[in-house]
Design a protein around this motif. Structure first.
Motif, short mmCIF file in Angstrom:
data_model
loop_
_atom_site.label_atom_id
_atom_site.label_comp_id
_atom_site.label_asym_id
_atom_site.label_seq_id
_atom_site.Cartn_x
_atom_site.Cartn_y
_atom_site.Cartn_z
N PHE A 7 -14.91 -36.50 -43.93
CA PHE A 7 -13.75 -35.16 -43.50
C PHE A 7 -12.72 -35.80 -42.92
CE2 PHE A 7 -14.88 -36.01 -38.85
CZ PHE A 7 -14.14 -36.11 -38.15
N LYS A 8 -12.83 -37.33 -41.47
CA LYS A 8 -11.79 -37.80 -41.21
C LYS A 8 -10.14 -38.42 -42.52
CE LYS A 8 -13.53 -39.27 -36.93
NZ LYS A 8 -13.28 -40.00 -36.54
N GLU A 48 -8.94 -26.91 -40.35
CA GLU A 48 -8.29 -25.88 -38.61
C GLU A 48 -9.02 -25.76 -37.70
OE1 GLU A 48 -5.50 -22.86 -39.65
OE2 GLU A 48 -3.99 -24.44 -39.93
N SER A 49 -10.45 -25.41 -38.55
CA SER A 49 -11.58 -24.89 -38.27
C SER A 49 -12.22 -26.65 -37.02
CB SER A 49 -12.54 -24.57 -38.50
OG SER A 49 -13.16 -25.00 -39.19
N MET A 50 -11.44 -27.77 -37.66
CA MET A 50 -11.90 -28.81 -37.27
C MET A 50 -11.75 -29.53 -36.05
SD MET A 50 -13.17 -31.29 -40.70
CE MET A 50 -14.04 -30.45 -41.80
N TYR A 51 -10.61 -28.41 -35.62
CA TYR A 51 -10.13 -28.70 -33.66
C TYR A 51 -10.71 -27.75 -32.70
CZ TYR A 51 -7.00 -31.87 -36.56
OH TYR A 51 -6.28 -32.70 -37.19
N CYS A 52 -10.78 -28.63 -31.76
CA CYS A 52 -11.39 -27.76 -30.30
C CYS A 52 -10.30 -28.58 -29.50
CB CYS A 52 -12.73 -27.72 -30.71
SG CYS A 52 -13.49 -29.64 -30.46
N VAL A 61 -8.75 -31.98 -30.16
CA VAL A 61 -9.51 -33.19 -31.45
C VAL A 61 -10.40 -32.70 -31.38
CG1 VAL A 61 -10.33 -34.07 -28.01
CG2 VAL A 61 -11.94 -32.51 -29.13
N LEU A 62 -10.48 -33.68 -32.83
CA LEU A 62 -10.95 -33.89 -34.33
C LEU A 62 -12.64 -33.21 -33.84
CD1 LEU A 62 -10.48 -33.12 -37.07
CD2 LEU A 62 -10.11 -35.04 -37.13
N ALA A 63 -13.32 -32.82 -33.97
CA ALA A 63 -13.93 -32.73 -34.41
C ALA A 63 -15.13 -32.53 -35.69
CB ALA A 63 -14.73 -31.70 -33.27
N GLU A 64 -15.62 -33.34 -36.19
CA GLU A 64 -16.34 -32.85 -37.79
C GLU A 64 -17.46 -31.52 -37.82
OE1 GLU A 64 -18.64 -34.77 -41.29
OE2 GLU A 64 -18.45 -36.13 -39.42
N GLN A 65 -17.61 -30.57 -38.50
CA GLN A 65 -17.89 -29.19 -38.52
C GLN A 65 -18.28 -29.16 -39.49
OE1 GLN A 65 -18.13 -26.96 -36.25
NE2 GLN A 65 -19.31 -25.63 -37.74
N SER A 66 -20.05 -29.53 -39.93
CA SER A 66 -20.72 -29.41 -41.30
C SER A 66 -21.22 -27.93 -41.44
CB SER A 66 -21.73 -30.18 -41.38
OG SER A 66 -22.97 -30.27 -40.17
N TYR A 67 -21.37 -27.48 -42.61
CA TYR A 67 -22.32 -26.25 -42.81
C TYR A 67 -23.58 -26.39 -43.22
CZ TYR A 67 -17.50 -24.91 -41.14
OH TYR A 67 -16.08 -24.55 -40.25
N SER A 68 -24.27 -26.02 -43.36
CA SER A 68 -25.14 -25.59 -44.33
C SER A 68 -25.50 -24.65 -44.78
CB SER A 68 -26.33 -25.26 -43.45
OG SER A 68 -26.62 -23.90 -43.33
N GLU A 69 -26.30 -24.79 -46.07
CA GLU A 69 -26.02 -23.78 -47.14
C GLU A 69 -25.70 -22.48 -47.11
OE1 GLU A 69 -29.24 -25.49 -50.38
OE2 GLU A 69 -28.21 -27.24 -50.29
N LEU A 104 -14.39 -31.45 -51.22
CA LEU A 104 -13.88 -32.55 -50.50
C LEU A 104 -14.85 -33.31 -50.00
CD1 LEU A 104 -9.79 -31.71 -50.28
CD2 LEU A 104 -11.35 -32.68 -52.32
N ILE A 105 -15.30 -32.58 -49.05
CA ILE A 105 -16.58 -33.68 -48.21
C ILE A 105 -18.06 -33.04 -48.73
CG2 ILE A 105 -17.30 -33.54 -45.87
CD1 ILE A 105 -13.77 -32.62 -45.82
N ASP A 106 -18.77 -32.23 -49.42
CA ASP A 106 -19.53 -31.94 -49.96
C ASP A 106 -19.02 -30.94 -50.95
OD1 ASP A 106 -22.70 -31.20 -49.68
OD2 ASP A 106 -22.26 -30.09 -47.61
N ARG A 107 -19.32 -31.56 -52.40
CA ARG A 107 -19.28 -30.89 -53.42
C ARG A 107 -20.74 -29.81 -53.83
NH1 ARG A 107 -15.63 -30.47 -57.17
NH2 ARG A 107 -15.95 -30.09 -59.25
N GLN A 108 -21.79 -30.73 -53.70
CA GLN A 108 -22.75 -29.78 -53.83
C GLN A 108 -23.11 -28.05 -52.69
OE1 GLN A 108 -26.79 -31.80 -53.63
NE2 GLN A 108 -27.71 -30.40 -54.02
N THR A 109 -22.74 -28.38 -51.77
CA THR A 109 -22.42 -27.06 -51.21
C THR A 109 -21.92 -26.35 -51.53
OG1 THR A 109 -23.93 -28.39 -49.67
CG2 THR A 109 -22.88 -26.42 -48.81
N SER A 110 -20.45 -26.84 -51.58
CA SER A 110 -19.64 -26.01 -52.50
C SER A 110 -19.28 -25.39 -53.84
CB SER A 110 -18.26 -26.58 -52.35
OG SER A 110 -18.05 -27.57 -53.14
N LEU A 111 -20.17 -26.01 -54.38
CA LEU A 111 -20.89 -25.61 -55.72
C LEU A 111 -21.59 -24.60 -55.12
CD1 LEU A 111 -20.43 -28.30 -57.66
CD2 LEU A 111 -18.84 -27.18 -57.89
N ILE A 112 -22.13 -24.50 -54.19
CA ILE A 112 -23.55 -23.40 -54.27
C ILE A 112 -22.54 -22.10 -53.84
CG2 ILE A 112 -25.35 -22.36 -52.60
CD1 ILE A 112 -26.06 -25.70 -52.91
N GLY A 113 -21.78 -22.64 -53.33
CA GLY A 113 -20.67 -21.01 -52.37
C GLY A 113 -19.70 -20.74 -53.70
#
Length: 128
Positions: A7-8, A48-52, A61-69, A104-113
């Motif tokens: 993500f960075k 933007e959701s990666m900033y908290c 601060v920047l914090a990686e946000q990962s998402y499950s399917e 850009l970060i997780d193509r497989q999960t994005s394609l499911i979405g």
């Protein structure tokens, strides 16, 4: 040796419609100026959701946000189904922009979405 992007690598990326995932949307939606604008909002919203807030509320601060399917599918459902935003173009555009940034970060999960996204729109007779 293949290096995986994080993500960075993309958090400061400026939106371009070239980043949008390919879809089968009808031209009356894709050609809508609102659709184009809201795709950008969805793309930017993903990052933007990666900033908290940090200990200092004035500093983010920047914090990686990962998402499950399951989380991605739920987000798509929540955004695409009626009454979340004013128009079909807005709902479709925001979700596509968000999924495109995720790709850009997780193509497989994005394609499911994206598959869920298209199914929801097809069931609403919005995609040719």
């Amino acid at each position: 040796m293949r290096v995986q992007a994080t993500f960075k690598d993309f958090v400061s990326t400026e939106y371009s419609s070239a980043f949008l995932l390919s879809t089968r949307l009808d031209t009356w939606i894709v050609g809508d100026s609102e659709f184009q604008k809201v795709c950008e909002w969805g793309f930017d919203g993903y990052f933007e959701s990666m900033y908290c807030e940090s200990e200092d509320p004035a500093q983010l601060v920047l914090a990686e946000q990962s998402y499950s399917e399951a989380e991605v599918v739920q987000l798509v459902v929540d955004v695409v189904l009626p009454d979340h935003m004013e128009s079909v173009a807005s709902r479709a555009g925001y979700a596509l922009g968000w999924l495109s940034a995720l790709a850009l970060i997780d193509r497989q999960t994005s394609l499911i979405g994206l598959s869920v996204w298209e199914s929801l729109l097809i069931s609403s007779s919005l995609v040719v």
